[in-house]
Design a protein around this motif. Structure first.
Motif, PDB file in Angstrom:
ATOM      1  N   ALA A  10     -21.340  25.835  -6.733  1.00  0.00           N
ATOM      2  CA  ALA A  10     -21.313  26.969  -7.681  1.00  0.00           C
ATOM      3  C   ALA A  10     -21.652  28.288  -6.994  1.00  0.00           C
ATOM      4  N   SER A  11     -21.746  28.287  -5.674  1.00  0.00           N
ATOM      5  CA  SER A  11     -22.152  29.515  -4.971  1.00  0.00           C
ATOM      6  C   SER A  11     -20.978  30.432  -4.660  1.00  0.00           C
ATOM      7  N   SER A  12     -19.780  30.054  -5.100  1.00  0.00           N
ATOM      8  CA  SER A  12     -18.610  30.847  -4.704  1.00  0.00           C
ATOM      9  C   SER A  12     -17.410  30.478  -5.568  1.00  0.00           C
ATOM     10  N   GLY A  13     -16.409  31.355  -5.574  1.00  0.00           N
ATOM     11  CA  GLY A  13     -15.089  31.036  -6.103  1.00  0.00           C
ATOM     12  C   GLY A  13     -15.060  30.413  -7.494  1.00  0.00           C
ATOM     13  N   VAL A  14     -14.301  29.349  -7.610  1.00  0.00           N
ATOM     14  CA  VAL A  14     -14.073  28.689  -8.901  1.00  0.00           C
ATOM     15  C   VAL A  14     -15.399  28.208  -9.511  1.00  0.00           C
ATOM     16  N   GLY A  15     -16.255  27.621  -8.698  1.00  0.00           N
ATOM     17  CA  GLY A  15     -17.529  27.078  -9.207  1.00  0.00           C
ATOM     18  C   GLY A  15     -18.430  28.168  -9.762  1.00  0.00           C
ATOM     19  N   GLU A  37     -30.125  30.212  -1.075  1.00  0.00           N
ATOM     20  CA  GLU A  37     -30.167  31.679  -1.064  1.00  0.00           C
ATOM     21  C   GLU A  37     -28.813  32.273  -1.436  1.00  0.00           C
ATOM     22  N   LYS A  38     -27.767  31.671  -0.872  1.00  0.00           N
ATOM     23  CA  LYS A  38     -26.422  32.147  -1.169  1.00  0.00           C
ATOM     24  C   LYS A  38     -26.118  31.970  -2.660  1.00  0.00           C
ATOM     25  N   ALA A  39     -26.562  30.842  -3.215  1.00  0.00           N
ATOM     26  CA  ALA A  39     -26.320  30.573  -4.638  1.00  0.00           C
ATOM     27  C   ALA A  39     -27.044  31.608  -5.505  1.00  0.00           C
ATOM     28  N   CYS A  85     -17.151  18.336 -10.777  1.00  0.00           N
ATOM     29  CA  CYS A  85     -17.028  18.061  -9.340  1.00  0.00           C
ATOM     30  C   CYS A  85     -16.083  19.093  -8.747  1.00  0.00           C
ATOM     31  N   ASN A  86     -16.666  20.143  -8.196  1.00  0.00           N
ATOM     32  CA  ASN A  86     -15.880  21.302  -7.760  1.00  0.00           C
ATOM     33  C   ASN A  86     -15.968  21.598  -6.267  1.00  0.00           C
ATOM     34  N   ALA A  87     -17.102  21.363  -5.651  1.00  0.00           N
ATOM     35  CA  ALA A  87     -17.301  21.805  -4.263  1.00  0.00           C
ATOM     36  C   ALA A  87     -16.225  21.239  -3.347  1.00  0.00           C
ATOM     37  N   ALA A 186      -6.193  16.285   5.930  1.00  0.00           N
ATOM     38  CA  ALA A 186      -7.459  15.641   5.520  1.00  0.00           C
ATOM     39  C   ALA A 186      -7.945  16.243   4.200  1.00  0.00           C
ATOM     40  N   TYR A 187      -7.798  17.582   4.053  1.00  0.00           N
ATOM     41  CA  TYR A 187      -8.173  18.241   2.797  1.00  0.00           C
ATOM     42  C   TYR A 187      -7.314  17.721   1.643  1.00  0.00           C
ATOM     43  N   LYS A 188      -5.991  17.686   1.845  1.00  0.00           N
ATOM     44  CA  LYS A 188      -5.107  17.214   0.765  1.00  0.00           C
ATOM     45  C   LYS A 188      -5.419  15.768   0.404  1.00  0.00           C
ATOM     46  N   SER A 190      -8.251  14.301   0.676  1.00  0.00           N
ATOM     47  CA  SER A 190      -9.530  14.248  -0.060  1.00  0.00           C
ATOM     48  C   SER A 190      -9.315  14.601  -1.528  1.00  0.00           C
ATOM     49  N   LYS A 191      -8.413  15.560  -1.780  1.00  0.00           N
ATOM     50  CA  LYS A 191      -8.181  15.963  -3.176  1.00  0.00           C
ATOM     51  C   LYS A 191      -7.386  14.901  -3.935  1.00  0.00           C
ATOM     52  N   LEU A 192      -6.443  14.246  -3.237  1.00  0.00           N
ATOM     53  CA  LEU A 192      -5.733  13.131  -3.876  1.00  0.00           C
ATOM     54  C   LEU A 192      -6.739  12.040  -4.260  1.00  0.00           C
ATOM     55  N   ASP A 223      -7.472  34.011  -3.630  1.00  0.00           N
ATOM     56  CA  ASP A 223      -8.416  34.876  -2.920  1.00  0.00           C
ATOM     57  C   ASP A 223      -9.861  34.387  -2.965  1.00  0.00           C
ATOM     58  N   THR A 224     -10.082  33.094  -3.175  1.00  0.00           N
ATOM     59  CA  THR A 224     -11.459  32.596  -3.048  1.00  0.00           C
ATOM     60  C   THR A 224     -11.766  32.392  -1.560  1.00  0.00           C
ATOM     61  N   PRO A 225     -13.055  32.255  -1.232  1.00  0.00           N
ATOM     62  CA  PRO A 225     -13.418  32.010   0.169  1.00  0.00           C
ATOM     63  C   PRO A 225     -12.963  30.635   0.690  1.00  0.00           C
TER      64      PRO A 225
HETATM   65  P1  NDP Z   1     -14.789  28.209  -2.277  1.00  0.00           P
HETATM   66  O1  NDP Z   1     -14.764  28.006  -0.811  1.00  0.00           O
HETATM   67  O2  NDP Z   1     -14.857  29.581  -2.822  1.00  0.00           O
HETATM   68  O3  NDP Z   1     -15.970  27.366  -2.921  1.00  0.00           O
HETATM   69  C1  NDP Z   1     -16.284  26.093  -2.486  1.00  0.00           C
HETATM   70  C2  NDP Z   1     -17.689  25.761  -2.887  1.00  0.00           C
HETATM   71  O4  NDP Z   1     -17.994  24.454  -2.382  1.00  0.00           O
HETATM   72  C3  NDP Z   1     -18.718  26.715  -2.285  1.00  0.00           C
HETATM   73  O5  NDP Z   1     -19.727  26.937  -3.235  1.00  0.00           O
HETATM   74  C4  NDP Z   1     -19.238  25.922  -1.108  1.00  0.00           C
HETATM   75  O6  NDP Z   1     -20.556  26.221  -0.725  1.00  0.00           O
HETATM   76  C5  NDP Z   1     -19.213  24.536  -1.699  1.00  0.00           C
HETATM   77  N1  NDP Z   1     -19.389  23.525  -0.669  1.00  0.00           N
HETATM   78  C6  NDP Z   1     -18.680  23.353   0.471  1.00  0.00           C
HETATM   79  N2  NDP Z   1     -19.209  22.352   1.186  1.00  0.00           N
HETATM   80  C7  NDP Z   1     -20.276  21.886   0.485  1.00  0.00           C
HETATM   81  C8  NDP Z   1     -21.233  20.873   0.709  1.00  0.00           C
HETATM   82  N3  NDP Z   1     -21.234  20.123   1.819  1.00  0.00           N
HETATM   83  N4  NDP Z   1     -22.202  20.670  -0.213  1.00  0.00           N
HETATM   84  C9  NDP Z   1     -22.233  21.420  -1.335  1.00  0.00           C
HETATM   85  N5  NDP Z   1     -21.364  22.402  -1.583  1.00  0.00           N
HETATM   86  C10 NDP Z   1     -20.399  22.638  -0.689  1.00  0.00           C
HETATM   87  O7  NDP Z   1     -13.478  27.447  -2.822  1.00  0.00           O
HETATM   88  P2  NDP Z   1     -12.774  27.447  -4.274  1.00  0.00           P
HETATM   89  O8  NDP Z   1     -13.663  28.025  -5.276  1.00  0.00           O
HETATM   90  O9  NDP Z   1     -11.428  28.002  -4.093  1.00  0.00           O
HETATM   91  O10 NDP Z   1     -12.589  25.889  -4.505  1.00  0.00           O
HETATM   92  C11 NDP Z   1     -13.323  25.192  -5.492  1.00  0.00           C
HETATM   93  C12 NDP Z   1     -12.546  23.967  -5.919  1.00  0.00           C
HETATM   94  O11 NDP Z   1     -11.302  24.341  -6.476  1.00  0.00           O
HETATM   95  C13 NDP Z   1     -12.233  22.997  -4.793  1.00  0.00           C
HETATM   96  O12 NDP Z   1     -12.415  21.688  -5.263  1.00  0.00           O
HETATM   97  C14 NDP Z   1     -10.778  23.261  -4.496  1.00  0.00           C
HETATM   98  O13 NDP Z   1     -10.145  22.119  -3.960  1.00  0.00           O
HETATM   99  C15 NDP Z   1     -10.291  23.564  -5.890  1.00  0.00           C
HETATM  100  N6  NDP Z   1      -9.062  24.284  -5.947  1.00  0.00           N
HETATM  101  C16 NDP Z   1      -8.958  25.548  -5.418  1.00  0.00           C
HETATM  102  C17 NDP Z   1      -7.761  26.209  -5.468  1.00  0.00           C
HETATM  103  C18 NDP Z   1      -7.590  27.562  -4.903  1.00  0.00           C
HETATM  104  O14 NDP Z   1      -6.453  28.030  -4.896  1.00  0.00           O
HETATM  105  N7  NDP Z   1      -8.631  28.225  -4.431  1.00  0.00           N
HETATM  106  C19 NDP Z   1      -6.589  25.611  -6.124  1.00  0.00           C
HETATM  107  C20 NDP Z   1      -6.830  24.292  -6.643  1.00  0.00           C
HETATM  108  C21 NDP Z   1      -8.015  23.683  -6.560  1.00  0.00           C
HETATM  109  P3  NDP Z   1     -20.895  27.384   0.347  1.00  0.00           P
HETATM  110  O15 NDP Z   1     -20.844  28.638  -0.464  1.00  0.00           O
HETATM  111  O16 NDP Z   1     -22.273  27.030   0.802  1.00  0.00           O
HETATM  112  O17 NDP Z   1     -19.841  27.315   1.410  1.00  0.00           O
END
Ligand code: NDP
Length: 316
Positions: A10-15, A37-39, A85-87, A186-188, A190-192, A223-225
């Motif tokens: 939840a520290s970034s992007g979609v979460g 801290e980042k969160a 389950c987002n990370a 490997a990423y794809k 994992s998502k499958l 444009d997420t990280p």
């Molecule tokens: P971000 O990189 O913005 O966010 C990913 C989050 O996962 C960050 O909070 C990151 O933490 C966290 N994370 C990474 N590794 C770990 C770990 N070991 N333990 C705990 N947390 C961790 O990506 P998105 O928001 O874009 O992606 C979120 C989800 O959405 C993912 O499941 C992705 O597959 C899915 N998704 C994204 C799409 C897109 O276009 N962006 C499209 C479809 C699905 P930290 O800040 O510490 O790095």
């Protein structure tokens, strides 16, 4: 009394934006993050209401950390209404695989195996809620039913016959199919696996527990990280390409809204469904249940994956 949701990553992007959207709907959120801290800074950047969230430590790449997170949560004796389950980590430029503390390739370990263990541990906590949901972020690139899942760069998701997992999934093995390391694949993969996990959770536990299990593809949140480790040129072009050419682009706030809908909205109380909004960003666009590729829906394969994963995370 506010319903309670755990959001991983939840520290970034979609979460992060899902956390905001849930709070706006009156939910309390536990931000489960590896960097506290980042969160906290991320929460502040969106002015999240301080009494509506907690931050707890969770590194999904480490099975010990997943167990410690769960133990800390269980000790609070709180019913859990939803788990998201987002990370995820995406490291497309690695030349050699990075390993989790347990010795597994890092993107499958983090994105999938950590969530697999967490989901299993949390089933009991979810059952204390009157209407629990377990929502998993899927992606179009892992679904060969859709255009985005057919793109062969670097290769489509493909778990083969799980040769790599069957052989223990440790060095020198890096891929689930046992083939040479391809970080983007490997990423794809994992998502499958995450999408297959959700279907298998539904098959095993929905009738018995009433938990609603679903996955979603919120759109391309270009444009997420997530893409911070992709080549710079890609990072510059990808959002434009998704906005203008595929029209699949979705803003981070809208992606968060969509996750929050799947968590809270009565229209999304269906289990065993993969939700999609199609490839266009239109005002008021409605979600629909998207069919998945045979790679994702084959029940024998999902069961095989489940059993192999249970052995890798050491649960019965
Ligand atoms: P971000 O990189 O913005 O966010 C990913 C989050 O996962 C960050 O909070 C990151 O933490 C966290 N994370 C990474 N590794 C770990 C770990 N070991 N333990 C705990 N947390 C961790 O990506 P998105 O928001 O874009 O992606 C979120 C989800 O959405 C993912 O499941 C992705 O597959 C899915 N998704 C994204 C799409 C897109 O276009 N962006 C499209 C479809 C699905 P930290 O800040 O510490 O790095």
């Amino acid at each position: 009394h506010h319903p309670l949701c755990i959001v991983t990553g939840a520290s970034s992007g979609v979460g992060l934006h899902s956390t905001k959207a849930l709070i706006d709907k009156g939910w309390h959120v536990i931000m489960a993050c590896r960097d506290l801290e980042k969160a906290a800074a991320a929460a502040q950047s969106l002015n999240l209401q301080r009494d509506m969230f907690d931050v707890m430590h969770l590194d999904l790449g480490s099975l010990d950390s997943v167990r410690a997170f769960h133990a800390a949560y269980r000790a609070q004796n709180r019913a859990l209404d939803a788990l998201v389950c987002n990370a995820a980590t995406y490291l497309p430029q690695l030349k050699v695989p990075l390993r989790s503390p347990d010795g597994y390739e890092i993107s499958v370990a983090t994105n999938y195996l950590g969530h697999f263990l967490l989901a299993n541990l949390m089933l009991e906590d979810l059952q204390k809620s009157p209407a629990p949901r377990l929502v998993t972020l899927g992606t179009v690139t892992a679904n060969s039913e859709e255009f985005g899942g057919k793109v062969p760069i670097p290769a489509p998701a493909d778990l083969g016959d799980f040769q790599g997992m069957k052989a223990g999934f440790k060095d020198p093995i890096a891929m689930i199919d046992g083939k040479p390391f391809k970080p983007g694949k490997a990423y794809k993969d994992s998502k499958l696996c995450c999408m297959m996990m959700s279907r298998e959770l539904h098959a095993r536990f929905h009738d018995r527990t009433g938990i609603v299990f679903s996955t979603l593809y919120p759109g391309c949140v270009a444009d997420t990280p997530l893409f911070r480790n992709a080549p710079r040129l890609f990072q510059n072009i990808f959002p434009w390409f998704q906005k203008k050419i595929t029209k699949g682009y979705v803003s981070q706030p809208l992606s968060g809204e969509r996750v929050a809908q799947v968590v809270t909205d009565p229209d999304f109380a269906r289990s065993g469904v993969h939700w999609s909004w199609g490839n266009r960003q239109e005002q008021g666009r409605k979600a629909f249940s998207q069919s998945l590729s045979s790679k994702a829906t084959d029940t024998t394969r999902s069961e095989t994956l489940w059993n192999l994963s249970a052995a890798l995370v050491r649960i019965d």
